[in-house]
Design an enzyme around this catalytic site. Structure first.
Site, PDB file in Angstrom:
ATOM      1  N   PRO A  45      -2.144   2.159   3.479  1.00  0.00           N
ATOM      2  CA  PRO A  45      -3.062   1.499   2.532  1.00  0.00           C
ATOM      3  C   PRO A  45      -2.324   0.463   1.688  1.00  0.00           C
ATOM      4  O   PRO A  45      -1.129   0.632   1.419  1.00  0.00           O
ATOM      5  CB  PRO A  45      -3.571   2.645   1.657  1.00  0.00           C
ATOM      6  CG  PRO A  45      -2.603   3.760   1.824  1.00  0.00           C
ATOM      7  CD  PRO A  45      -1.959   3.590   3.162  1.00  0.00           C
ATOM      8  N   ASP A  46      -3.055  -0.595   1.283  1.00  0.00           N
ATOM      9  CA  ASP A  46      -2.395  -1.527   0.354  1.00  0.00           C
ATOM     10  C   ASP A  46      -2.562  -0.944  -1.046  1.00  0.00           C
ATOM     11  O   ASP A  46      -2.875   0.255  -1.177  1.00  0.00           O
ATOM     12  CB  ASP A  46      -2.980  -2.947   0.519  1.00  0.00           C
ATOM     13  CG  ASP A  46      -4.424  -3.042   0.050  1.00  0.00           C
ATOM     14  OD1 ASP A  46      -5.055  -4.082   0.313  1.00  0.00           O
ATOM     15  OD2 ASP A  46      -4.918  -2.068  -0.559  1.00  0.00           O
ATOM     16  N   PHE A  47      -2.316  -1.719  -2.078  1.00  0.00           N
ATOM     17  CA  PHE A  47      -2.340  -1.150  -3.430  1.00  0.00           C
ATOM     18  C   PHE A  47      -3.660  -1.395  -4.131  1.00  0.00           C
ATOM     19  O   PHE A  47      -4.184  -0.493  -4.796  1.00  0.00           O
ATOM     20  CB  PHE A  47      -1.195  -1.767  -4.266  1.00  0.00           C
ATOM     21  CG  PHE A  47       0.150  -1.359  -3.767  1.00  0.00           C
ATOM     22  CD1 PHE A  47       0.825  -2.121  -2.823  1.00  0.00           C
ATOM     23  CD2 PHE A  47       0.730  -0.178  -4.208  1.00  0.00           C
ATOM     24  CE1 PHE A  47       2.057  -1.716  -2.329  1.00  0.00           C
ATOM     25  CE2 PHE A  47       1.971   0.232  -3.719  1.00  0.00           C
ATOM     26  CZ  PHE A  47       2.634  -0.540  -2.780  1.00  0.00           C
ATOM     27  N   ARG A  48      -4.201  -2.643  -3.942  1.00  0.00           N
ATOM     28  CA  ARG A  48      -5.292  -3.031  -4.862  1.00  0.00           C
ATOM     29  C   ARG A  48      -6.650  -3.260  -4.200  1.00  0.00           C
ATOM     30  O   ARG A  48      -7.588  -3.630  -4.852  1.00  0.00           O
ATOM     31  CB  ARG A  48      -4.863  -4.290  -5.645  1.00  0.00           C
ATOM     32  CG  ARG A  48      -3.663  -3.999  -6.546  1.00  0.00           C
ATOM     33  CD  ARG A  48      -3.120  -5.236  -7.258  1.00  0.00           C
ATOM     34  NE  ARG A  48      -1.987  -4.864  -8.116  1.00  0.00           N
ATOM     35  CZ  ARG A  48      -0.740  -4.717  -7.651  1.00  0.00           C
ATOM     36  NH1 ARG A  48      -0.477  -4.906  -6.368  1.00  0.00           N
ATOM     37  NH2 ARG A  48       0.248  -4.353  -8.470  1.00  0.00           N
ATOM     38  N   ASN A 119       7.039  -5.167   0.681  1.00  0.00           N
ATOM     39  CA  ASN A 119       6.724  -3.852   1.241  1.00  0.00           C
ATOM     40  C   ASN A 119       7.954  -2.956   1.315  1.00  0.00           C
ATOM     41  O   ASN A 119       9.081  -3.437   1.468  1.00  0.00           O
ATOM     42  CB  ASN A 119       6.110  -4.012   2.638  1.00  0.00           C
ATOM     43  CG  ASN A 119       4.815  -4.809   2.580  1.00  0.00           C
ATOM     44  OD1 ASN A 119       4.196  -4.901   1.516  1.00  0.00           O
ATOM     45  ND2 ASN A 119       4.409  -5.396   3.692  1.00  0.00           N
ATOM     46  N   ASP A 121       7.906  -0.308   3.483  1.00  0.00           N
ATOM     47  CA  ASP A 121       7.682   0.499   4.704  1.00  0.00           C
ATOM     48  C   ASP A 121       8.681   0.202   5.823  1.00  0.00           C
ATOM     49  O   ASP A 121       8.633   0.818   6.876  1.00  0.00           O
ATOM     50  CB  ASP A 121       6.232   0.287   5.204  1.00  0.00           C
ATOM     51  CG  ASP A 121       5.895  -1.196   5.408  1.00  0.00           C
ATOM     52  OD1 ASP A 121       4.734  -1.578   5.140  1.00  0.00           O
ATOM     53  OD2 ASP A 121       6.782  -1.970   5.836  1.00  0.00           O
ATOM     54  N   HIS A 138      11.229  -5.642  -3.228  1.00  0.00           N
ATOM     55  CA  HIS A 138      10.940  -4.434  -4.017  1.00  0.00           C
ATOM     56  C   HIS A 138      11.684  -3.239  -3.452  1.00  0.00           C
ATOM     57  O   HIS A 138      11.250  -2.091  -3.608  1.00  0.00           O
ATOM     58  CB  HIS A 138       9.419  -4.190  -4.051  1.00  0.00           C
ATOM     59  CG  HIS A 138       8.696  -5.275  -4.787  1.00  0.00           C
ATOM     60  ND1 HIS A 138       7.335  -5.416  -4.792  1.00  0.00           N
ATOM     61  CD2 HIS A 138       9.173  -6.300  -5.542  1.00  0.00           C
ATOM     62  CE1 HIS A 138       6.993  -6.481  -5.527  1.00  0.00           C
ATOM     63  NE2 HIS A 138       8.091  -7.033  -5.979  1.00  0.00           N
TER      64      HIS A 138
END
Ligand code: APR
Length: 280
Positions: A45-48, A119, A121, A138
């Site tokens: 899933p993304d964040f927003r 990301n 991941d 990040h």
């Protein structure tokens, strides 16, 4: 065609113009900027995104606000919520998308100057993008350390702790600090190679922005570091940041995998792309 835009620039504001620009050899140094939207098709899933985004689904963790799960001061008080999430996000269970494969294809053709990703991941690495071309702005799960004494810990025991839902602590009894993957939390510094790599933006002939809301700074400033007259292409469900405000911007709004496949078709690279992707 938008008559107000000077003819010598990309101007046509379409992917076919971008493809021509690349095929004419004018895009020798392509910089790619990615966010969580490039991995949603991989099942992360993304964040927003409303409803499906991570931040809309953390109610069970009783956070003061969703982003607290990645806030270093909150983590010091309550490390459990992050570790509950880490169990779901831990790399290894997910496969790169065709958009990740396209970045690898750019590198293979000697056209990728640099990839800046937000990301954690590691899917760009999994897709075969050369490590020296990647800036993980990040951080990532690739390494972990004590947040107090900074002692580094191996991946194995960390993964076991996460699987068992335990919070790993520093083994140095004079420390006992919390051990955390090297993911950049709100309140922490970005990795030093982020600032060191910014010059790639001002040298870029073309910038591709894929799957990001461009809401988190300093990453969100990257598209504005390109020189005037250099095309910027957005592959995103919706328009974000300053994308679309410059004469050479191209907005390919919609699912990024579809937009990337459309560009690959225009370039005549579609077969090579699909083959590369299935071979990852
Ligand atoms: N195709 C195209 N765009 C997509 C897709 C898709 N399949 N899925 C989602 N998107 C878009 C969303 O519409 C949104 O604009 O990708 C963007 C994702 O935005 P965010 O969820 O905000 O993710 P991101 O921009 O990477 O967040 C930045 O916020 O919480 C911090 O550190 C975290 O790195 C993260 C940073």
């Amino acid at each position: 065609v938008d008559e107000s835009v000077p003819p010598q620039t990309l101007a046509a504001r379409t992917l076919s113009a971008v493809a021509e620009y690349i095929k004419d050899g004018k895009a020798k140094r392509i910089v790619v900027l990615t966010g969580a939207g490039i991995s949603t098709a991989a099942g992360i899933p993304d964040f927003r995104s409303p409803g499906t985004g991570l931040y809309a689904n953390l109610a069970r963790l009783n956070l003061p606000h969703a982003e607290a799960v990645f806030d270093i001061s909150y983590f010091r008080q309550n490390p459990e919520p992050f570790y509950v999430l880490a169990r779901e996000l831990y790399p290894g269970k997910f496969h790169p998308t065709v958009s990740h494969a396209f970045i690898t294809l750019l590198a293979r053709r000697g056209l990728l100057s640099h990839l800046f990703t937000q990301n954690i991941d590691c899917l760009e690495r999994r897709a075969g993008v050369p490590a020296d071309k990647i800036v993980e702005a990040h951080g990532s799960f690739a390494t972990q350390r004590c947040i107090d004494c900074r002692r580094e810990y191996p991946d194995g025991p960390m993964r076991e702790h996460v699987e068992r839902g335990q919070v790993p602590r520093c083994e140095d009894e004079t420390c006992g600090g919390l051990v955390k993957p090297d993911i950049v939390f709100f309140g922490e510094q970005l990795p030093s190679d982020f600032e060191r790599s910014l010059h790639h933006l001002s040298m870029a002939d073309l910038v591709l922005v894929i799957g990001t809301s461009l809401t988190v700074f300093p990453f969100a400033k990257l598209p504005d570091l390109t020189l005037d007259g250099k095309p910027r292409v957005l592959f995103n469900l919706e328009r974000v940041g300053t994308m679309g405000t410059q004469a050479d911007d191209v907005l390919e709004l919609g699912d990024c995998d579809s937009g990337i496949r459309k560009l690959a078709d225009e370039l005549g690279w579609r077969e090579e792309l699909e083959e590369l992707w299935t071979g990852i």
